[in-house]
Scaffold this motif. Structure first.
Motif, PDB file in Angstrom:
ATOM      1  N   GLY A 190      10.296   1.076 -15.176  1.00 46.98           N
ATOM      2  CA  GLY A 190       9.335   2.030 -15.709  1.00 46.98           C
ATOM      3  C   GLY A 190       7.920   1.884 -15.194  1.00 46.98           C
ATOM      4  O   GLY A 190       7.068   2.734 -15.463  1.00 46.98           O
ATOM      5  N   ARG A 191       7.637   0.810 -14.440  1.00 50.18           N
ATOM      6  CA  ARG A 191       6.287   0.633 -13.920  1.00 50.18           C
ATOM      7  C   ARG A 191       6.046   1.575 -12.734  1.00 50.18           C
ATOM      8  O   ARG A 191       6.935   1.839 -11.944  1.00 50.18           O
ATOM      9  N   LEU A 192       4.808   2.022 -12.623  1.00 51.64           N
ATOM     10  CA  LEU A 192       4.369   2.875 -11.529  1.00 51.64           C
ATOM     11  C   LEU A 192       3.124   2.234 -10.930  1.00 51.64           C
ATOM     12  O   LEU A 192       2.085   2.154 -11.574  1.00 51.64           O
ATOM     13  N   ASP A 193       3.235   1.745  -9.691  1.00 57.50           N
ATOM     14  CA  ASP A 193       2.160   0.980  -9.057  1.00 57.50           C
ATOM     15  C   ASP A 193       1.575   1.800  -7.907  1.00 57.50           C
ATOM     16  O   ASP A 193       2.160   1.885  -6.825  1.00 57.50           O
ATOM     17  N   PRO A 194       0.425   2.450  -8.103  1.00 57.88           N
ATOM     18  CA  PRO A 194      -0.130   3.325  -7.072  1.00 57.88           C
ATOM     19  C   PRO A 194      -0.411   2.597  -5.758  1.00 57.88           C
ATOM     20  O   PRO A 194      -0.859   1.441  -5.752  1.00 57.88           O
ATOM     21  N   ILE A 195      -0.170   3.274  -4.663  1.00 58.22           N
ATOM     22  CA  ILE A 195      -0.429   2.738  -3.326  1.00 58.22           C
ATOM     23  C   ILE A 195      -1.867   3.055  -2.937  1.00 58.22           C
ATOM     24  O   ILE A 195      -2.317   4.202  -3.044  1.00 58.22           O
ATOM     25  N   VAL A 196      -2.595   2.035  -2.480  1.00 56.69           N
ATOM     26  CA  VAL A 196      -4.001   2.217  -2.123  1.00 56.69           C
ATOM     27  C   VAL A 196      -4.232   2.129  -0.616  1.00 56.69           C
ATOM     28  O   VAL A 196      -5.296   2.540  -0.137  1.00 56.69           O
ATOM     29  N   ASP A 197      -3.266   1.608   0.140  1.00 59.86           N
ATOM     30  CA  ASP A 197      -3.438   1.535   1.592  1.00 59.86           C
ATOM     31  C   ASP A 197      -2.071   1.433   2.259  1.00 59.86           C
ATOM     32  O   ASP A 197      -1.135   0.857   1.697  1.00 59.86           O
ATOM     33  N   VAL A 198      -1.977   2.008   3.444  1.00 62.28           N
ATOM     34  CA  VAL A 198      -0.774   1.919   4.274  1.00 62.28           C
ATOM     35  C   VAL A 198      -1.197   1.705   5.716  1.00 62.28           C
ATOM     36  O   VAL A 198      -2.084   2.409   6.228  1.00 62.28           O
ATOM     37  N   ARG A 199      -0.602   0.715   6.361  1.00 62.15           N
ATOM     38  CA  ARG A 199      -0.775   0.484   7.792  1.00 62.15           C
ATOM     39  C   ARG A 199       0.589   0.540   8.458  1.00 62.15           C
ATOM     40  O   ARG A 199       1.612   0.226   7.830  1.00 62.15           O
ATOM     41  N   HIS A 200       0.625   0.896   9.734  1.00 64.14           N
ATOM     42  CA  HIS A 200       1.912   1.116  10.386  1.00 64.14           C
ATOM     43  C   HIS A 200       1.870   0.697  11.848  1.00 64.14           C
ATOM     44  O   HIS A 200       0.829   0.740  12.512  1.00 64.14           O
ATOM     45  N   ASP A 201       3.018   0.286  12.331  1.00 61.05           N
ATOM     46  CA  ASP A 201       3.256   0.000  13.747  1.00 61.05           C
ATOM     47  C   ASP A 201       4.637   0.558  14.056  1.00 61.05           C
ATOM     48  O   ASP A 201       5.661  -0.080  13.772  1.00 61.05           O
ATOM     49  N   LEU A 202       4.678   1.760  14.606  1.00 61.16           N
ATOM     50  CA  LEU A 202       5.922   2.509  14.777  1.00 61.16           C
ATOM     51  C   LEU A 202       6.256   2.657  16.263  1.00 61.16           C
ATOM     52  O   LEU A 202       5.363   2.728  17.110  1.00 61.16           O
ATOM     53  N   ARG A 203       7.533   2.741  16.545  1.00 62.57           N
ATOM     54  CA  ARG A 203       7.996   2.871  17.925  1.00 62.57           C
ATOM     55  C   ARG A 203       8.751   4.188  18.090  1.00 62.57           C
ATOM     56  O   ARG A 203       9.825   4.383  17.491  1.00 62.57           O
TER      57      ARG A 203
END
Length: 307
Positions: A190-203
């Motif tokens: 039931g917890r909802l933990d908002p995302i504050v940052d996303v970093r990525h390294d995609l191929r």
């Protein structure tokens, strides 16, 4: 053009095929609605698209009931040219994340997504398969949206793990600057933990197709790194009319994309792809949809933000 759209996906919790995506959109200003089903099988992607006048609870061969809009939905897909049919019930397993999305002057819509589990029957080529506990995400949006407007990278990320779903929408412009980040880690307790940052390294390969990559997600609770194996093929959303066909009544259409590299994000009507991936977070494995799109503009080069 104003729209009100839902989209659901379903897939096994322990495999990357089959992957089924379904959706319906209504366009009150045009008194029209349209829908689609995409089925990704080991060697091909089967697509059916349908449309007609605005009406309740069905569009073409697809029917639905929102038994409890926040908890339980029921779907049936009748006979159609893909030879894929189903009778399915989706039940929520996490709370929903919701927010208001605005990108530039041309995109402004309400957005919700939520993880659930499916039970029911999926029939492929006349062979009925009883399914239980398949993962699936629902997505609901309404407002005005376009994929144009200088966007470079688009990600809609839904990683399903046994005790949580990690979901976010990230949009960057062609200079690599962030236009939008919204989402949360949705826990089964039931917890909802908002995302504050996303970093990525995609191929990506030279057809703009995602092959693998790492995403780092930051919430108030901490930082998580998730590896994705996107080496499967298919789930090109052009098969669902995402290349500019939505809102245009076209009757019933169907086609098959062979998964042999002849149709790719570079050559389809749109590069938008909803790839069913295997995820790995510190040894915990999951499955889920990694939706991605790169602009085809020659002015754009993908830039990783995770070092």
């Amino acid at each position: 053009m104003f729209f009100d759209r839902f989209m659901f996906n379903l897939h096994p919790a322990d495999a990357t095929t089959p992957s089924i995506i379904l959706g319906v959109g209504s366009y009150p200003d045009r008194n029209s609605m349209d829908g689609f089903v995409i089925a990704c099988l080991p060697h091909e992607q089967r697509n059916v698209r349908f449309g007609g006048e605005l009406g309740p609870d069905s569009c073409g061969p697809l029917s639905w009931q929102a038994l409890d809009p926040a908890e339980t939905w029921h779907f049936t897909l009748g006979a159609n040219p893909t030879d894929v049919e189903f009778d399915l019930t989706w039940r929520a397993r996490t709370p929903a994340w919701s927010g208001d999305i605005k990108v530039g002057e041309s995109t402004n819509f309400e957005h919700l997504f939520q993880s659930g589990l499916y039970d029911g029957v999926v029939s492929i080529d006349g062979i009925a398969n009883n399914i239980q506990g398949w993962y699936g995400q629902r997505d609901r949006s309404r407002g005005v949206r376009t994929m144009s407007g200088g966007q470079g990278l688009h990600i809609w990320y839904q990683a399903q793990f046994p005790d949580r779903s990690i979901g976010f929408l990230l949009v960057e412009d062609r200079a690599g600057e962030r236009l939008l980040l919204e989402g949360a880690v949705m826990h089964t307790d039931g917890r909802l933990d908002p995302i504050v940052d996303v970093r990525h390294d995609l191929r990506f390969d030279d057809t703009l197709d995602l092959r693998s990559g790492t995403v780092e997600v930051t919430t108030k609770a901490g930082i998580s790194r998730i590896e994705a194996d996107a080496s499967g093929r298919g789930a090109l959303m052009a098969g669902g009319g995402y290349g500019g066909q939505h809102g245009t009544v076209r009757g019933l259409e169907s086609d098959v994309y062979p998964l042999d590299g002849t149709i790719t994000p570079l050559t389809a009507d749109t590069s938008l792809t909803d790839r069913l991936c295997e995820f790995n977070q510190d040894g915990t494995r999951g499955r889920g949809i990694f939706e991605f799109a790169l602009t085809r503009s020659t002015s754009y080069t993908y830039r990783p933000t995770l070092r």
